[in-house]
Structure formats: C-alpha cells, structure tokens
Design an enzyme around this catalytic site. Structure first.
Site, short mmCIF file in Angstrom:
data_model
loop_
_atom_site.label_atom_id
_atom_site.label_comp_id
_atom_site.label_asym_id
_atom_site.label_seq_id
_atom_site.Cartn_x
_atom_site.Cartn_y
_atom_site.Cartn_z
CD GLN A 12 72.04 19.26 -22.32
OE1 GLN A 12 71.09 20.00 -22.53
NE2 GLN A 12 73.05 19.63 -21.57
CE1 TYR B 138 83.94 19.79 -19.29
CE2 TYR B 138 83.67 22.09 -18.63
CZ TYR B 138 83.40 21.05 -19.50
OH TYR B 138 82.60 21.28 -20.60
CE1 TYR C 219 84.68 12.05 -15.87
CE2 TYR C 219 84.73 14.43 -15.52
CZ TYR C 219 84.68 13.15 -15.02
OH TYR C 219 84.64 12.95 -13.66
CG ASP D 232 86.60 3.87 -25.68
OD1 ASP D 232 86.73 5.10 -25.49
OD2 ASP D 232 87.11 3.01 -24.95
#
Length: 286
Positions: free
Chosen positions: A12, A128, A64, A39
């Site tokens: 986003q 998270y 993530y 990466d």
C-alpha cells in the site's frame, strides 16, 4: 542527484510513494524494489545492493502484516519485521544512508485511556506487534540515522485493506457486524507517503521514533459507518464487542497515538481521518 530506495514498493505505502514520485523526480532518483527483486532477509543480497546503488535514503515500506497468521508464523514474521530490518539498518550505517522505517501502533497493549507518546512503555500483545517492536529496536541500535514512523489502521486505493473490504462486503450483504469497542486512528497511506517525502526533503533531520496518523480516534464501527456514508451504501451496520468477534491475535483496545512530536520536529500537520477517507472512497468509487 540523491537516491531514494523504496523497499516494499508493491504494498500500500510503496504504491502511494510510487504515485507521487514523479513530483520529486527533479531532485531525487527513485529505486523501487519488491521482495522478488530485493529480499531483505538475505544479508548478502542487501549488502551487494547497497554497494552497487549507495542510496542516500532507504524507505522501508515492507512488512509482514498478517496479524492473525503471525500467531502461527512467528519465525516468518520476525524474519521480515526484525531480522530484515537489522540487515537494512546495518547496510544503511555502512553507507551513511538515512533509514525511514515504518512501524505500528501494535507495539502498545492498548490498556490506557491516554494517547500514547513516543516515549511510552511498549508492551505488544501479539506476535506481529512483538516482531515490529524488535525491528524498531534493531533499526535504532544499528543505524544512528534512523527515523521510525509508527502508524495505524493503514488503508488506500491499493491492495487489501479495511476500506476496500468494507466496500466489497457492502455490495454483497444487507447487514454487517463491526467491532465497536476498539479505538484507533485510520490513516490514509497517501498521507503517510507525503509525510515521508516531507521528512526526506527536510534539511534539519531529527532522528528517533515518531508517531504519524490521521486524527482523531474512532472505532472500527464508526469507521465503517463513514465508509458506508461516503459510498452512499444502504447497508445496516451493527456494533459488536471484541468478545463477539474473536480473532487468533489479540488487538489493542485503544492504541491512539499523540502526534505532537512530528508536528513540532517536521511541521507535519495530520489530516482529519474523515477527510482523507472521503478522498479514498471517491477514488475507489470512480
């Protein structure tokens, strides 16, 4: 010409930066990468890339972000949100690159009635949030020229997010239950992209942790009501409690953040979330 490396350009925020990049191309060269082309969990790949490109700024818009899945995929979450950030911070330090790293309100537990300041005690209640907090710590530890931007409830016209999910559900259902007892600050990723470019262009940089979001606070239920209003949907919305809508990962009950520091340091004035939301719904409706 100074170089800006944007990591996570397919997300986003990355897409929002890409959208405004043409406005800045007289002053900056942009390098956009995604997880396939760079990466961040591969230290050698990062070092080789920095050796070749020597960016002046590195905007880490990758993460993530699967909050519930992170409870099962702890190693994966930490690999991207912590170890990957450490790799970036070390490379940034080697090349005197300014690192602008995006973090989250989920570093807080949400058990307060006050707005969180940048110095308040962090206490994430899920994997998270834990992984993002570790990323903040590693970024600050390894690169003195680091700016952490904690943001919240990010949405835009790009990718998957709450606003797009709601608009999709509104077209399929007549009635919907939305959690009404969790408070936060919905943030248009386009506003965050503008704030980041404002920081990049500021000659007097202050490093450290900053909060950036739209304001004031609201609930997911009130957020959904405004999406319905702006999209002229006739959906019937019902407020649910957190207990009525259980999820694998716990969410902070009230993770609203104080925005004074970024206003003072960078003269960035946050926008009202309803105005920014209306802009986004208009884009998605056309």
């Amino acid at each position: 010409m100074k170089k800006i490396l944007v990591i996570g350009s397919n997300g986003q925020l990355g897409n929002c930066i890409r959208k405004i990049a043409p406005d800045f191309e007289n002053n900056y060269e942009f390098i956009f990468t995604d997880s396939l082309s760079l990466d961040i969990t591969d230290e050698d790949q990062i070092n080789d890339f920095f050796y070749d490109q020597k960016p002046d700024f590195c905007i880490n818009a990758s993460a993530y972000t699967a909050v519930d899945l992170a409870e099962k995929e702890k190693e994966k979450a930490f690999a991207v949100n912590a170890e990957g950030v450490e790799n970036l911070a070390k490379a940034c330090a080697d090349y005197k690159t300014v690192l602008i790293h995006v973090s989250t309100d989920y570093v807080f537990d949400g058990e307060t009635n006050l707005d969180y300041s940048e110095d308040d005690f962090t206490n994430p209640i899920g994997v998270y949030g834990e992984s993002k907090l570790k990323g903040e710590e590693l970024a600050l530890e390894n690169n003195p020229k680091t700016i952490i931007l904690r943001t919240s409830w990010l949405y835009s016209e790009f990718n998957k997010n709450f606003v797009k999910t709601m608009l999709n559900l509104f077209s399929q259902k007549e009635e919907l239950g939305i959690v009404g007892d969790q408070f936060g600050q919905p943030t248009n990723a386009n506003d965050l992209a503008e704030a980041i470019m404002n920081i990049v262009g500021n000659p007097n940089k202050t490093f450290g942790v900053f909060h950036f979001s739209n304001y004031p606070e609201t609930t997911w239920f009130e957020f959904a009501k405004k999406i319905a209003e702006f999209s002229k949907s006739s959906i019937k919305l019902n407020a649910l409690t957190t207990e009525q809508y259980p999820t694998p990962a716990k969410r902070p009950k009230r993770s609203t953040m104080c925005l004074d520091k970024i206003e003072k340091s960078y003269k960035i004035e946050p926008k009202h979330w309803e105005n920014s939301l209306e802009d986004c719904v208009n884009i998605l409706s056309n």
